[in-house]
Design a protein around this motif. Structure first.
Motif, PDB file in Angstrom:
ATOM      1  N   UNK A   5       0.835  -1.203   0.000  1.00 22.15           N
ATOM      2  CA  UNK A   5       0.000   0.000   0.000  1.00 22.15           C
ATOM      3  C   UNK A   5       0.872   1.256   0.000  1.00 22.15           C
ATOM      4  N   UNK A   6       1.944   1.254   0.800  1.00 20.60           N
ATOM      5  CA  UNK A   6       2.862   2.400   0.822  1.00 20.60           C
ATOM      6  C   UNK A   6       3.525   2.605  -0.537  1.00 20.60           C
ATOM      7  N   UNK A   7       3.964   1.511  -1.164  1.00 14.86           N
ATOM      8  CA  UNK A   7       4.558   1.610  -2.496  1.00 14.86           C
ATOM      9  C   UNK A   7       3.558   2.179  -3.500  1.00 14.86           C
ATOM     10  N   UNK A  62      10.384   3.833 -14.706  1.00 17.02           N
ATOM     11  CA  UNK A  62      11.576   3.017 -14.440  1.00 17.02           C
ATOM     12  C   UNK A  62      11.947   3.066 -12.959  1.00 17.02           C
ATOM     13  N   UNK A  63      11.839   4.243 -12.365  1.00 13.21           N
ATOM     14  CA  UNK A  63      12.149   4.386 -10.940  1.00 13.21           C
ATOM     15  C   UNK A  63      11.175   3.587 -10.091  1.00 13.21           C
ATOM     16  N   UNK A  64       9.887   3.662 -10.431  1.00 15.19           N
ATOM     17  CA  UNK A  64       8.878   2.907  -9.680  1.00 15.19           C
ATOM     18  C   UNK A  64       9.170   1.413  -9.750  1.00 15.19           C
ATOM     19  N   UNK A  69      10.827  -3.380  -7.081  1.00 16.95           N
ATOM     20  CA  UNK A  69      11.490  -4.687  -7.084  1.00 16.95           C
ATOM     21  C   UNK A  69      12.535  -4.767  -5.969  1.00 16.95           C
ATOM     22  N   UNK A  70      13.156  -3.662  -5.672  1.00 21.78           N
ATOM     23  CA  UNK A  70      14.173  -3.635  -4.609  1.00 21.78           C
ATOM     24  C   UNK A  70      13.541  -3.811  -3.234  1.00 21.78           C
ATOM     25  N   UNK A  71      12.369  -3.214  -3.054  1.00 21.32           N
ATOM     26  CA  UNK A  71      11.722  -3.223  -1.738  1.00 21.32           C
ATOM     27  C   UNK A  71      10.855  -4.465  -1.536  1.00 21.32           C
ATOM     28  N   UNK A  72      10.144  -4.916  -2.590  1.00 23.09           N
ATOM     29  CA  UNK A  72       9.175  -6.001  -2.399  1.00 23.09           C
ATOM     30  C   UNK A  72       9.138  -6.996  -3.561  1.00 23.09           C
ATOM     31  N   UNK A  73      10.210  -7.109  -4.310  1.00 24.56           N
ATOM     32  CA  UNK A  73      10.260  -8.098  -5.385  1.00 24.56           C
ATOM     33  C   UNK A  73       9.351  -7.755  -6.561  1.00 24.56           C
ATOM     34  N   UNK A  77       7.249  -4.346  -7.697  1.00 25.19           N
ATOM     35  CA  UNK A  77       7.501  -3.622  -8.949  1.00 25.19           C
ATOM     36  C   UNK A  77       6.200  -3.375  -9.694  1.00 25.19           C
ATOM     37  N   UNK A  78       5.345  -4.387  -9.741  1.00 29.00           N
ATOM     38  CA  UNK A  78       4.066  -4.243 -10.443  1.00 29.00           C
ATOM     39  C   UNK A  78       3.183  -3.210  -9.745  1.00 29.00           C
ATOM     40  N   UNK A  79       3.109  -3.263  -8.438  1.00 27.19           N
ATOM     41  CA  UNK A  79       2.251  -2.339  -7.687  1.00 27.19           C
ATOM     42  C   UNK A  79       2.766  -0.910  -7.781  1.00 27.19           C
ATOM     43  N   UNK A  80       4.077  -0.709  -7.605  1.00 33.40           N
ATOM     44  CA  UNK A  80       4.646   0.643  -7.691  1.00 33.40           C
ATOM     45  C   UNK A  80       4.485   1.214  -9.091  1.00 33.40           C
ATOM     46  N   UNK A  81       4.726   0.395 -10.100  1.00 34.41           N
ATOM     47  CA  UNK A  81       4.587   0.858 -11.482  1.00 34.41           C
ATOM     48  C   UNK A  81       3.142   1.199 -11.800  1.00 34.41           C
ATOM     49  N   UNK A  82       2.208   0.372 -11.376  1.00 32.94           N
ATOM     50  CA  UNK A  82       0.788   0.672 -11.606  1.00 32.94           C
ATOM     51  C   UNK A  82       0.386   1.962 -10.892  1.00 32.94           C
TER      52      UNK A  82
END
Length: 189
Positions: A5-7, A62-64, A69-73, A77-82
């Motif tokens: 949720x934070x990501x 790209x940053x997301x 991926x660094x924080x939660x695999x 990466x999918x959640x941050x990018x979305x």
């Protein structure tokens, strides 16, 4: 679950408040990733921007993906990018419809013109933060602890990009090679 949720919310803010593109996103990303949550150090953030700039695609996306991926695999990466692209998808759909309907109004043109200086200020602020990290590595700003190799590479890259309009990827690759060679030759690395 809280981390996801934070990501999502962090990169939702990046996507929503990064008016002007990738470089304008840098201060927002820095605020969320370095200052608010501490997911990356300032040095790691500088590396993140370098990697995000060198890889295909928008810097913010790209940053997301990188942070996620660094924080939660992979799920991170999918959640941050979305989270990062969702505001653009919604805003752009609405704005495109409104713009094509009202694009001839002078008020719209004045609003767009008024946003340009703010975007330049955001980009300049992020650039100065990164330049300070390059030149002083987070230490106190003084003439005695300037990274002269970093300053020389910055000046050479700036000159090459402005004067000869060289490909930015080529300039970054050359700076990486020259910087590594100089640091090894000078015993700094």
């Amino acid at each position: 679950m809280k981390l996801f949720l934070e990501l999502f919310l962090s990169f939702l803010q990046v996507g929503a408040f990064s008016v002007g593109g990738g470089y304008a996103a840098m201060p927002v990303i820095q605020s969320q990733v370095v200052e608010k949550y501490g997911w990356l150090t300032m040095s790691e953030f500088t590396d993140l921007i370098t990697i995000a700039e060198m890889t295909p695609g928008p810097i913010a996306v790209n940053s997301a993906t990188f942070v996620g991926i660094r924080i939660a695999g992979i799920p991170g990466a999918i959640i941050a990018t979305f989270g990062c692209i969702l505001p653009s998808m919604v805003f752009l759909s609405i704005l495109a419809k409104l713009y094509y309907k009202y694009k001839t109004l002078s008020t719209i043109q004045h609003v767009l013109a008024a946003l340009r200086p703010a975007v330049v200020a955001l980009i300049a602020g992020a650039g100065v933060s990164i330049l300070m990290m390059v030149l002083w590595h987070g230490a106190s700003v003084s003439f005695n602890n300037i990274d002269w190799v970093g300053l020389g590479l910055f000046a050479a890259a700036f000159f090459a990009l402005r004067k000869w309009k060289l490909n930015p990827i080529l300039v970054m690759a050359l700076c990486g090679v020259v910087g590594a060679a100089l640091n090894l030759a000078l015993g700094l690395g």
